[in-house]
Design an enzyme around this catalytic site. Structure first.
Site, PDB file in Angstrom:
ATOM      1  N   SER A  43      41.374  54.358  15.406  1.00  0.00           N
ATOM      2  CA  SER A  43      41.788  53.168  14.643  1.00  0.00           C
ATOM      3  C   SER A  43      41.803  53.358  13.128  1.00  0.00           C
ATOM      4  O   SER A  43      42.599  52.707  12.448  1.00  0.00           O
ATOM      5  CB  SER A  43      40.890  51.983  14.990  1.00  0.00           C
ATOM      6  OG  SER A  43      39.547  52.311  14.775  1.00  0.00           O
ATOM      7  N   ASP A 346      36.391  43.111  10.724  1.00  0.00           N
ATOM      8  CA  ASP A 346      36.149  42.498  12.033  1.00  0.00           C
ATOM      9  C   ASP A 346      34.845  42.951  12.671  1.00  0.00           C
ATOM     10  O   ASP A 346      34.636  42.751  13.854  1.00  0.00           O
ATOM     11  CB  ASP A 346      37.332  42.799  12.972  1.00  0.00           C
ATOM     12  CG  ASP A 346      37.533  44.298  13.168  1.00  0.00           C
ATOM     13  OD1 ASP A 346      36.699  45.090  12.683  1.00  0.00           O
ATOM     14  OD2 ASP A 346      38.525  44.692  13.811  1.00  0.00           O
ATOM     15  N   HIS A 349      35.955  47.521  11.831  1.00  0.00           N
ATOM     16  CA  HIS A 349      36.917  48.120  10.906  1.00  0.00           C
ATOM     17  C   HIS A 349      36.796  47.540   9.501  1.00  0.00           C
ATOM     18  O   HIS A 349      36.288  46.434   9.330  1.00  0.00           O
ATOM     19  CB  HIS A 349      38.328  47.905  11.452  1.00  0.00           C
ATOM     20  CG  HIS A 349      38.479  48.385  12.858  1.00  0.00           C
ATOM     21  ND1 HIS A 349      38.457  47.544  13.940  1.00  0.00           N
ATOM     22  CD2 HIS A 349      38.606  49.642  13.359  1.00  0.00           C
ATOM     23  CE1 HIS A 349      38.589  48.241  15.051  1.00  0.00           C
ATOM     24  NE2 HIS A 349      38.663  49.525  14.733  1.00  0.00           N
TER      25      HIS A 349
END
Ligand SMILES: *[C@@H]1O[C@H](CO)[C@@H](O)[C@H](O)[C@H]1NC(C)=O
Ligand SMILES: *[C@@H]1O[C@H](CO)[C@@H](O)[C@H](O)[C@H]1NC(C)=O
Ligand SMILES: *[C@@H]1O[C@H](CO)[C@@H](O)[C@H](O)[C@H]1NC(C)=O
Ligand SMILES: *[C@@H]1O[C@H](CO)[C@@H](O)[C@H](O)[C@H]1NC(C)=O
Ligand SMILES: *[C@@H]1O[C@H](CO)[C@@H](O)[C@H](O)[C@H]1NC(C)=O
Length: 381
Positions: A43, A346, A349
């Site tokens: 990610s 979040d 991240h």
């Protein structure tokens, strides 16, 4: 007119030439001119790969910069975007994205949730991406041969693929490993058991880097893993974890550090095994950790509270963008007022603001081994 302009500037030009000629050749090597970027990982560098294969994270992901969810796991841009931007290259198109992608200046094989090792629990039923590092390597290999066919055919599709020589001239960015450690923590492994998987993980990582080198890659920019123990998702799920003096979960960070130590050692070995490769180990742990230890310096508040989410000490009781029922009313777990004042978007991240600061620091080279800046990453020393 133009001619007059030119002659008026002549003395200055001459002066510059003279200065350059009398200066010792310490600036002999020019900045790298990467025509393309290929990236691999999870990610931290996914610009929409997982979203193309499954679904994009919900709104308000992407709200700060793109005003829509692009598949990036942030409110805005991520580090790979800033890397591309610094070379005036477009944001890397996800390899898996069949709509509107232009791969002239590279392709992004990273997907959120990817691991180095073969994942045991994959989406949509499980939690990890099916596109582990080895799959990303296979996709890249296939990409090279398919783009050659397309180039040879000509026509409009040929304008969507890299030139042949771009593969050896490109920058190859890697950022992976955090999910291998995280699934260990969330499985029933002890911290010591997760720690013990590190040497094997790093070996598998290096095998894939070698394979990609064997396909012609030469300039490698390899991120270490971040301080996982500072992430709200760890702090909230392991409340009895021992904390360091800043409030990060100490032993979880030690596992990240051990991974980084082994990676750095393995890359030093690889550098001597592969004399044609420029391999830069990028310490991303230190700049990320410094955000948590000195948030005010960077304009951040509430370092361990997610900007987007709902409920609990860390604001991750419900995930960012989830629709939840609060006292009989449906609400969306939304964003904080000003994401630029937060480190974590979040709970897992980083915000665009944090990503930009980390990018600014890693690109100087001060944290790297060897201490090479991003724009010199095509050189060995
Ligand atoms: C952002 O997206 C919303 C919803 O799609 C739209 O109404 C708004 O005009 C957009 N804002 C900008 C600045 O593009
Ligand atoms: C893809 O991008 C390249 C470089 O920006 C450009 O020259 C080319 O025309 C683009 N292809 C299409 C079909 O738009
Ligand atoms: C977790 O615990 C279960 C039940 O005790 C066991 O069967 C399983 O092998 C364990 N998994 C791991 C990853 O240790
Ligand atoms: C991880 O393993 C290394 C090597 O055995 C050891 O030095 C380190 O203390 C371990 N870390 C943790 C958190 O167990
Ligand atoms: C939900 O109800 C409880 C109990 O009445 C109250 O304390 C709480 O503030 C309410 N939450 C919201 C978001 O209104």
């Amino acid at each position: 007119m133009a001619r007059i302009e030119l002659s008026r500037h002549m003395p200055l030009v001459t002066l510059i030439v003279l200065v350059l000629c009398t200066t010792p050749p310490i600036f002999a090597s020019t900045h790298c001119d990467f025509p393309a970027i290929f990236s691999f990982g999870a990610s931290n560098v996914d610009t929409g790969g997982l979203a193309a294969a499954f679904r994009a994270p919900p709104s308000p992901y992407g709200q700060t910069y793109f005003n829509r969810s692009t598949g990036r796991f942030s409110d805005g841009r991520i580090i790979i975007d800033f890397i591309a931007q610094s070379f005036r290259l477009p944001y890397p198109s996800p390899y898996l994205n069949s709509l509107g992608s232009n791969f002239t200046h590279g392709a992004n094989f990273a997907t959120a949730g990817s691991t180095i090792n073969i994942p045991t629990s994959i989406l949509p039923k499980g939690i990890l991406s099916p596109f582990s590092l080895q799959i990303q390597y296979i996709q890249f290999k296939d990409f090279i041969s398919k783009t050659k066919l397309i180039r040879d055919q000509g026509g409009v599709f040929a304008t969507l693929v890299p030139k042949e020589d771009y593969f050896s001239k490109a920058l190859y960015v890697f950022d992976i490993g955090q999910n291998d450690l995280t699934i260990g923590f969330f499985g029933n492994k002890t911290i010591q058991q997760v720690n013990a998987t590190v040497p094997d993980l790093v070996n598998n990582y290096i095998e894939n880097i070698k394979n990609i080198y064997n396909l012609g890659a030469r300039s490698f920019w390899i991120h270490s893993t971040g301080p996982k123990g500072c992430a709200p998702v760890i702090l909230a799920n392991f409340p009895s974890a021992i904390k360091d003096s800043y409030g990060c979960a100490k032993q979880y960070n030690e596992v990240s550090q051990y991974f980084n130590l082994k990676l750095k050692e393995a890359l030093a070995q690889l550098r001597s095994d592969l004399p044609l490769a420029a391999i830069t180990y990028v310490d991303i742990y230190s700049p990320k950790y410094s955000l948590f230890t000195n948030p005010k310096k960077y304009g951040f508040e509430l370092p361990y509270v997610a900007c987007c989410g709902y409920g609990g000490e860390y604001n991750i009781g419900a995930g960012c963008g989830a629709t939840i029922n609060v006292n009989g009313t449906k609400i969306v777990a939304g964003s904080c007022k000003n994401p630029s004042t937060r480190i974590t978007w979040d709970g897992t991240h980083y915000t665009e603001a944090a990503n930009k600061i980390v990018f600014d620091q890693i690109s100087t080279g001060a944290f790297n081994d060897p201490p090479i800046s991003l724009d010199m990453a095509c050189y060995r020393k």
